[in-house]
Motif scaffolding. Structure first.
Motif, PDB file in Angstrom:
ATOM      1  N   LYS A 357       0.850  -1.189   0.000  1.00 38.17           N
ATOM      2  CA  LYS A 357       0.000   0.000   0.000  1.00 38.17           C
ATOM      3  C   LYS A 357       0.888   1.243   0.000  1.00 38.17           C
ATOM      4  O   LYS A 357       1.329   1.703   1.053  1.00 38.17           O
ATOM      5  N   GLU A 373      -1.086  -5.340   1.766  1.00 42.39           N
ATOM      6  CA  GLU A 373      -2.251  -6.220   1.885  1.00 42.39           C
ATOM      7  C   GLU A 373      -1.840  -7.625   1.510  1.00 42.39           C
ATOM      8  O   GLU A 373      -1.005  -7.830   0.625  1.00 42.39           O
ATOM      9  N   SER A 374      -2.457  -8.609   2.173  1.00 42.72           N
ATOM     10  CA  SER A 374      -2.073  -9.996   1.919  1.00 42.72           C
ATOM     11  C   SER A 374      -2.348 -10.400   0.476  1.00 42.72           C
ATOM     12  O   SER A 374      -1.544 -11.077  -0.166  1.00 42.72           O
ATOM     13  N   CYS A 409       0.948  -7.458   8.500  1.00 50.45           N
ATOM     14  CA  CYS A 409       1.065  -6.822   7.183  1.00 50.45           C
ATOM     15  C   CYS A 409       1.735  -5.459   7.263  1.00 50.45           C
ATOM     16  O   CYS A 409       1.376  -4.531   6.520  1.00 50.45           O
TER      17      CYS A 409
END
Length: 631
Positions: A357, A373-374, A409
């Motif tokens: 991100k 983000e995963s 994350c």
């Protein structure tokens, strides 16, 4: 000869021949190329100052064509002209291409040799099982024949014993008859020799009776038993069945599927292994698999299953979904039948690459905070952050440093000041690491952050690049304002996402004379229904337009010192020093110090920006702090 020796020997010969062919060409390589190689070698040997796990990404040899370099100052003296240099460059490019092709061939040969080795091991394993099977049948046949021999020998011995006993009894009977006849004869002779007639008559009558009675007795002079032994037909049907069963292989037992090994998967494939009992013979295996859906129990049979037919005790299943869980089981088949299915095992494919991100990443001269983000539906075990340093000339370091086993994350990375880095992230589960995410560039020249849009007052607008805020002329009705607990409600303001590192941070704000603004820092939990500077959790510089002049205040907890600024600053520098506990403001154009707050910040603070009337301001960050700011 061992297969490893054959493969290793042939590959060594190929590599040596290739090196001998290229030695003469490389001996005339240009000096700039050697300098590049030396520089790369030094970069590779360089010791990192990061206390992290490092790996060298140059895992395989790859030869790139040499870049054009300026001619050597002694070129003319050495007898080289431009054509020679050009031809030599072409030769080096051709050499690099040839060596890359050779490397590809060697890789293919190694892969083929590895496949042959697997087949060899499979054949050897099947041979061992067949040999054990034959040996077991041989031992069973010998044991059966030995038992049959013992039974027959015992029967013959019993028959012999019975025959001898019968003959012995008959012999005794004959002997008794002979003794009785001998006695009668002797008695008759003795009576015959009597001189006295009266005694003769008296003794002869009983003797005659005895002789008559003896004559009536019949003596069996035939053998009571046969001299030959019985020779019954041997019933070897069971032995024949056993001999025939040597050519009939029993159906195999259920295989045992192995648990998933680490790094045994890719994003779309799984490598599965299993084992079998040593006395089983198998013609082929069938591996079944089906996905385990997120909301479906693992033992559910509604998911569509697929199967793969293989000869070895391992298989690579392809065309799968990333970061998905699969249920697998296997059966073994030979000429006799199919084994029962093995126990089911759960395997995981490698996750999809994470998505960094960009608008939520921040940095400072000492560190960087990376968020991502995963990108996967199923959870992953951990993440690995990889970074490489970018030189001043734009070249990338050959050393990749990795921060492994990151549980969440986001990751705060300690870096060196004044550098540029390329950072990427991998997701990791039991199957292995994912591909790299898209690479982002992080600079540690200055403090860099984005604005936290979820804290913005509804009347504020943010530019596309995320660094300019606007306060429009139109007032929004309260019903149109989407407010939540994190949004400023009274002050038209917004917070910045400053990296949580206790060091020195610097950024600048560009304003104009007609805009009333508030700029400074505030705690993350500062009151959203209060004005910046009016409480104990915010410190700010305020600009107010009055009919007579521009007024500037430096507010904290509603109090400001009495200061007068004669020159209106257009570009304001903000310097935050956690160690010294100071927050300073500067007129950047004049290099003029405006004011300093002295406060030992107990908590991390965020940059804050507010507009008290319609207008705009622009944030400039990621820039190096001037020398006068932290004196």
């Amino acid at each position: 000869m061992d297969l490893y020796e054959i493969r290793g020997g042939r590959l060594d010969v190929i590599v040596e021949e290739a090196e001998q062919r290229e030695t003469s060409r490389e001996s005339t390589s240009m000096e700039p190329h050697s300098m590049v190689s030396d520089r790369e070698a030094r970069a590779t040997r360089g010791t990192s100052t990061f206390q992290r796990f490092s790996v060298n990404t140059n895992e395989s040899l790859h030869f790139e064509p040499c870049e054009d370099t300026p001619p050597s100052p002694t070129e003319a003296e050495d007898g080289y002209d431009d054509d020679d240099v050009f031809k030599e460059g072409e030769t080096q490019c051709a050499t690099a291409t040839t060596r890359n092709q050779l490397q590809g061939k060697v890789t293919e040969m190694e892969s083929f040799a590895s496949h042959l080795e697997e087949i060899f091991l499979t054949v050897e394993e099947n041979f061992g099982r067949r040999e054990q099977h034959l040996e077991q049948h041989y031992n069973d046949v010998l044991q059966t024949l030995s038992q049959r021999y013992d039974d027959r020998a015992a029967g013959v011995e019993e028959e012999k014993k019975s025959k001898l006993e019968a003959l012995y009894n008959q012999l005794l009977t004959c002997g008794q008859a002979l003794d009785a006849s001998k006695e009668l004869i002797e008695t008759a002779q003795e009576i015959y020799r009597y001189q006295d007639k009266r005694l003769f008559l008296k003794a002869v009558m009983p003797t005659i009776k005895r002789i008559e009675e003896f004559a009536k007795e019949e003596t069996d002079i035939k053998l009571s038993t046969r001299l030959e032994f019985k020779t019954p037909l041997a019933d070897l049907s069971d032995v024949k069945t056993m001999m025939d069963s040597i050519n009939v292989v029993p159906a195999p037992s259920a295989p045992v599927i192995n648990p998933q090994m680490p790094n045994s998967a890719t994003q779309t494939s799984l490598r599965v292994c299993w084992s079998l009992f040593s006395d089983d013979t198998v013609e082929y295996y069938e591996l079944y698999y089906r996905p385990v859906l997120e909301d479906t129990p693992a033992d559910n049979t509604s998911a569509q299953e697929s199967k793969v037919k293989v000869k070895e005790t391992h298989c690579t299943v392809t065309e799968l979904l990333p970061n998905a869980q699969y249920e697998l089981w296997v059966t073994a088949t030979n000429t006799t039948g199919i084994s029962p299915a093995s126990e089911k095992a759960l395997y995981m494919t490698v996750p999809s690459p994470p998505v960094i991100k960009q608008r939520e990443c921040s940095s400072c001269p000492e560190a960087a905070l990376i968020r991502w983000e995963s990108g996967n539906t199923n959870p992953v075990d951990s993440y690995t952050v990889e970074l490489r340093e970018v030189g001043a000339d734009g070249t990338t370091s050959g050393i990749t440093e990795s921060i492994v086993a990151v549980p969440t994350c986001q990751c705060l990375i300690q870096l060196q000041t004044g550098r540029h880095y390329l950072i990427s992230v991998r997701a990791v589960n039991i199957g292995g690491p994912s591909d790299r995410s898209e690479v982002i560039t992080v600079s540690t020249i200055g403090t860099f952050f984005y604005l936290l849009e979820d804290t913005a007052h509804p009347c504020l607008s943010i530019s596309e690049d995320g660094f300019t805020i606007f306060y429009g002329d139109e007032e929004l009705p309260i019903s149109a304002m989407a407010l939540d607990d994190n949004t400023f409600t009274r002050c038209v303001a917004i917070l910045g996402d400053l990296i949580p590192v206790r060091g020195r941070h610097y950024w600048e704000v560009e304003v104009d004379d007609g805009t009333e603004f508030r700029i400074g820092v505030a705690n993350e939990n500062t009151e959203r229904n209060s004005y910046l500077g009016a409480n104990s959790t915010s410190w700010c510089m305020r600009h107010i337009l009055t009919p007579s002049r521009h007024k500037y205040e430096f507010l904290h907890n509603g109090w400001s010192p009495d200061l007068r600024i004669t020159v209106n600053p257009v570009r304001i520098g903000v310097a935050l020093d956690y160690d010294r506990g100071t927050l300073s403001f500067f007129n950047v154009d004049l290099e003029q110090h405006l004011h300093t707050f002295h406060c030992h910040f107990q908590n991390y603070v965020h940059p804050c920006f507010g507009l008290d009337n319609p207008g705009a301001l622009t944030v400039h960050n990621g820039i190096e702090a001037p020398e006068y700011t932290f004196i």
